[in-house]
Design a protein around this motif. Structure first.
Motif, PDB file in Angstrom:
ATOM      1  N   GLY A   1       0.607  -1.193   0.219  1.00  0.00           N
ATOM      2  CA  GLY A   1      -0.026  -0.017  -0.074  1.00  0.00           C
ATOM      3  C   GLY A   1       0.723   1.154  -0.025  1.00  0.00           C
ATOM      4  N   ARG A   2       0.236   2.330  -0.605  1.00  0.00           N
ATOM      5  CA  ARG A   2       0.947   3.769  -0.328  1.00  0.00           C
ATOM      6  C   ARG A   2      -0.133   4.682  -0.199  1.00  0.00           C
ATOM      7  NH1 ARG A   2       1.276   5.827  -6.174  1.00  0.00           N
ATOM      8  NH2 ARG A   2       0.387   4.196  -7.204  1.00  0.00           N
ATOM      9  N   VAL A   3      -0.067   5.844   0.475  1.00  0.00           N
ATOM     10  CA  VAL A   3      -0.925   6.838   0.896  1.00  0.00           C
ATOM     11  C   VAL A   3      -0.530   7.952  -0.270  1.00  0.00           C
ATOM     12  CG1 VAL A   3      -1.873   8.501   2.321  1.00  0.00           C
ATOM     13  CG2 VAL A   3      -1.083   6.189   3.093  1.00  0.00           C
ATOM     14  N   LEU A   4      -1.755   8.429  -1.083  1.00  0.00           N
ATOM     15  CA  LEU A   4      -1.642   9.442  -2.106  1.00  0.00           C
ATOM     16  C   LEU A   4      -2.285  10.746  -1.639  1.00  0.00           C
ATOM     17  CD1 LEU A   4      -2.490   7.366  -5.142  1.00  0.00           C
ATOM     18  CD2 LEU A   4      -0.325   7.741  -4.284  1.00  0.00           C
ATOM     19  N   ASP A   5      -1.726  11.942  -1.827  1.00  0.00           N
ATOM     20  CA  ASP A   5      -2.623  12.896  -1.573  1.00  0.00           C
ATOM     21  C   ASP A   5      -3.823  13.154  -2.163  1.00  0.00           C
ATOM     22  OD1 ASP A   5      -0.650  14.007   0.377  1.00  0.00           O
ATOM     23  OD2 ASP A   5       0.491  15.015  -1.123  1.00  0.00           O
ATOM     24  N   GLY A   6      -3.902  12.500  -3.219  1.00  0.00           N
ATOM     25  CA  GLY A   6      -5.117  12.554  -4.112  1.00  0.00           C
ATOM     26  C   GLY A   6      -5.064  11.586  -5.157  1.00  0.00           C
ATOM     27  N   SER A   7      -5.998  11.193  -5.800  1.00  0.00           N
ATOM     28  CA  SER A   7      -6.129  10.287  -7.091  1.00  0.00           C
ATOM     29  C   SER A   7      -7.609  10.584  -7.831  1.00  0.00           C
ATOM     30  CB  SER A   7      -5.844   9.081  -7.080  1.00  0.00           C
ATOM     31  OG  SER A   7      -5.997   8.427  -8.179  1.00  0.00           O
ATOM     32  N   GLU A   8      -7.364  11.572  -8.775  1.00  0.00           N
ATOM     33  CA  GLU A   8      -8.964  11.577  -9.285  1.00  0.00           C
ATOM     34  C   GLU A   8      -9.447  10.480 -10.034  1.00  0.00           C
ATOM     35  OE1 GLU A   8     -12.267  13.297  -9.956  1.00  0.00           O
ATOM     36  OE2 GLU A   8     -10.599  14.215  -9.002  1.00  0.00           O
ATOM     37  N   ARG A   9      -8.580   9.478 -10.501  1.00  0.00           N
ATOM     38  CA  ARG A   9      -9.094   8.007 -11.051  1.00  0.00           C
ATOM     39  C   ARG A   9      -9.613   7.422  -9.777  1.00  0.00           C
ATOM     40  NH1 ARG A   9     -10.936   5.054 -14.709  1.00  0.00           N
ATOM     41  NH2 ARG A   9     -10.179   3.016 -14.657  1.00  0.00           N
ATOM     42  N   ALA A  10      -8.936   7.462  -8.759  1.00  0.00           N
ATOM     43  CA  ALA A  10      -9.334   6.529  -7.661  1.00  0.00           C
ATOM     44  C   ALA A  10     -10.961   7.131  -7.165  1.00  0.00           C
ATOM     45  CB  ALA A  10      -8.403   6.763  -6.393  1.00  0.00           C
ATOM     46  N   ARG A  11     -11.129   8.512  -7.157  1.00  0.00           N
ATOM     47  CA  ARG A  11     -12.361   8.960  -6.767  1.00  0.00           C
ATOM     48  C   ARG A  11     -13.319   8.884  -7.623  1.00  0.00           C
ATOM     49  NH1 ARG A  11      -8.541  12.934  -4.626  1.00  0.00           N
ATOM     50  NH2 ARG A  11      -8.694  13.115  -2.199  1.00  0.00           N
ATOM     51  N   GLU A  12     -12.811   8.924  -9.019  1.00  0.00           N
ATOM     52  CA  GLU A  12     -14.090   8.520 -10.094  1.00  0.00           C
ATOM     53  C   GLU A  12     -14.253   7.155  -9.882  1.00  0.00           C
ATOM     54  OE1 GLU A  12     -12.068   9.167 -13.793  1.00  0.00           O
ATOM     55  OE2 GLU A  12     -11.941  11.271 -13.624  1.00  0.00           O
ATOM     56  N   LEU A  13     -13.609   6.180  -9.799  1.00  0.00           N
ATOM     57  CA  LEU A  13     -13.863   4.663  -9.556  1.00  0.00           C
ATOM     58  C   LEU A  13     -14.866   4.493  -8.353  1.00  0.00           C
ATOM     59  CD1 LEU A  13     -10.353   3.053 -10.420  1.00  0.00           C
ATOM     60  CD2 LEU A  13     -12.520   2.999 -11.697  1.00  0.00           C
ATOM     61  N   LEU A  14     -14.627   5.193  -7.201  1.00  0.00           N
ATOM     62  CA  LEU A  14     -15.238   5.140  -6.099  1.00  0.00           C
ATOM     63  C   LEU A  14     -16.798   5.660  -6.148  1.00  0.00           C
ATOM     64  CD1 LEU A  14     -12.344   5.795  -3.652  1.00  0.00           C
ATOM     65  CD2 LEU A  14     -13.965   3.698  -3.621  1.00  0.00           C
ATOM     66  N   ARG A  15     -16.938   7.013  -7.191  1.00  0.00           N
ATOM     67  CA  ARG A  15     -18.199   7.473  -7.122  1.00  0.00           C
ATOM     68  C   ARG A  15     -18.751   6.520  -7.959  1.00  0.00           C
ATOM     69  NH1 ARG A  15     -15.064  12.559  -7.390  1.00  0.00           N
ATOM     70  NH2 ARG A  15     -15.045  12.232  -9.679  1.00  0.00           N
ATOM     71  N   ALA A  16     -18.145   6.024  -8.926  1.00  0.00           N
ATOM     72  CA  ALA A  16     -19.045   5.048  -9.821  1.00  0.00           C
ATOM     73  C   ALA A  16     -19.562   3.965  -9.146  1.00  0.00           C
ATOM     74  CB  ALA A  16     -18.211   4.703 -11.175  1.00  0.00           C
ATOM     75  N   ARG A  17     -18.805   3.324  -8.144  1.00  0.00           N
ATOM     76  CA  ARG A  17     -19.156   2.240  -7.502  1.00  0.00           C
ATOM     77  C   ARG A  17     -20.052   2.067  -6.385  1.00  0.00           C
ATOM     78  NH1 ARG A  17     -17.324  -3.238  -6.923  1.00  0.00           N
ATOM     79  NH2 ARG A  17     -17.111  -3.640  -4.614  1.00  0.00           N
ATOM     80  N   TYR A  18     -20.162   3.542  -5.777  1.00  0.00           N
ATOM     81  CA  TYR A  18     -21.229   3.616  -4.483  1.00  0.00           C
ATOM     82  C   TYR A  18     -21.866   5.127  -4.707  1.00  0.00           C
ATOM     83  CZ  TYR A  18     -17.872   0.186  -2.440  1.00  0.00           C
ATOM     84  OH  TYR A  18     -17.233  -0.731  -2.484  1.00  0.00           O
ATOM     85  N   ASP A  19     -23.237   4.704  -4.861  1.00  0.00           N
ATOM     86  CA  ASP A  19     -24.286   5.684  -4.936  1.00  0.00           C
ATOM     87  C   ASP A  19     -23.892   6.817  -3.846  1.00  0.00           C
ATOM     88  OD1 ASP A  19     -25.301   4.423  -7.096  1.00  0.00           O
ATOM     89  OD2 ASP A  19     -26.976   3.666  -5.860  1.00  0.00           O
ATOM     90  N   GLN A  20     -23.576   6.406  -2.686  1.00  0.00           N
ATOM     91  CA  GLN A  20     -23.420   7.281  -1.343  1.00  0.00           C
ATOM     92  C   GLN A  20     -22.275   8.554  -1.667  1.00  0.00           C
ATOM     93  OE1 GLN A  20     -23.261   4.053  -1.469  1.00  0.00           O
ATOM     94  NE2 GLN A  20     -24.519   3.277   0.299  1.00  0.00           N
ATOM     95  N   TYR A  21     -21.296   7.938  -2.565  1.00  0.00           N
ATOM     96  CA  TYR A  21     -20.349   9.156  -2.947  1.00  0.00           C
ATOM     97  C   TYR A  21     -20.924  10.088  -4.187  1.00  0.00           C
ATOM     98  CZ  TYR A  21     -16.789   6.519  -0.285  1.00  0.00           C
ATOM     99  OH  TYR A  21     -16.141   5.854   0.670  1.00  0.00           O
ATOM    100  N   ALA A  22     -22.008   9.869  -4.718  1.00  0.00           N
ATOM    101  CA  ALA A  22     -22.528  10.965  -5.627  1.00  0.00           C
ATOM    102  C   ALA A  22     -22.731  12.309  -5.099  1.00  0.00           C
ATOM    103  CB  ALA A  22     -23.924  10.419  -6.337  1.00  0.00           C
TER     104      ALA A  22
END
Length: 133
Positions: free
Chosen positions: A91-112
């Protein structure tokens, strides 16, 4: 179970358990929502109420990047459908990742309406393993 089947079963899970250990080897395990992109698992600190965004899981990964994640299926009335899958990686900790956030928003309605905006945990899976009844 083949690594491919293990990965497919893992991808079907909605929540997994993340196991980390600090620099001294003290274990820590938490439930985790995630998105899978190839052999990389992403999670992010979301806006749910927390005391801090400086989470123990993130501190542990920074001190000791070896992690395991576990997905499973249990049915009390039918043990013929039981399975578990483990993803071991770094694992590694990133300050941010737009790709990761897009994938999470697409997977979980709660993140919309409240997308994750905190640090991102990226895990490069080195080994998929599992068992099924």
């Amino acid at each position: 179970m083949s690594p491919e089947e293990a990965r497919e079963r893992f991808a079907s899970a909605r929540c997994v358990r993340l196991a980390t250990a600090d620099a001294a080897g003290k274990p820590h395990i938490v439930p985790l929502v995630f998105a899978l992109d190839g052999d990389t698992i992403y999670s992010a600190v979301d806006p749910k109420p927390k005391k801090t965004t400086d989470l123990k899981r993130l501190r542990n990964v920074q001190a000791n990047p070896r992690v395991s994640l576990l997905a499973d299926h249990y049915a009390d009335d039918d043990w013929d459908v039981l399975w578990w899958v483990r993803a071991d990686g770094l694992g590694r900790v990133l300050d941010g990742s737009e790709r990761a956030r897009e994938l999470l928003r697409a997977r979980y309605d709660q993140y919309a309406d409240a997308p994750p905006d905190g640090p991102v945990l990226a895990i490069a899976v080195q080994r998929w393993s599992g068992w099924a009844a």
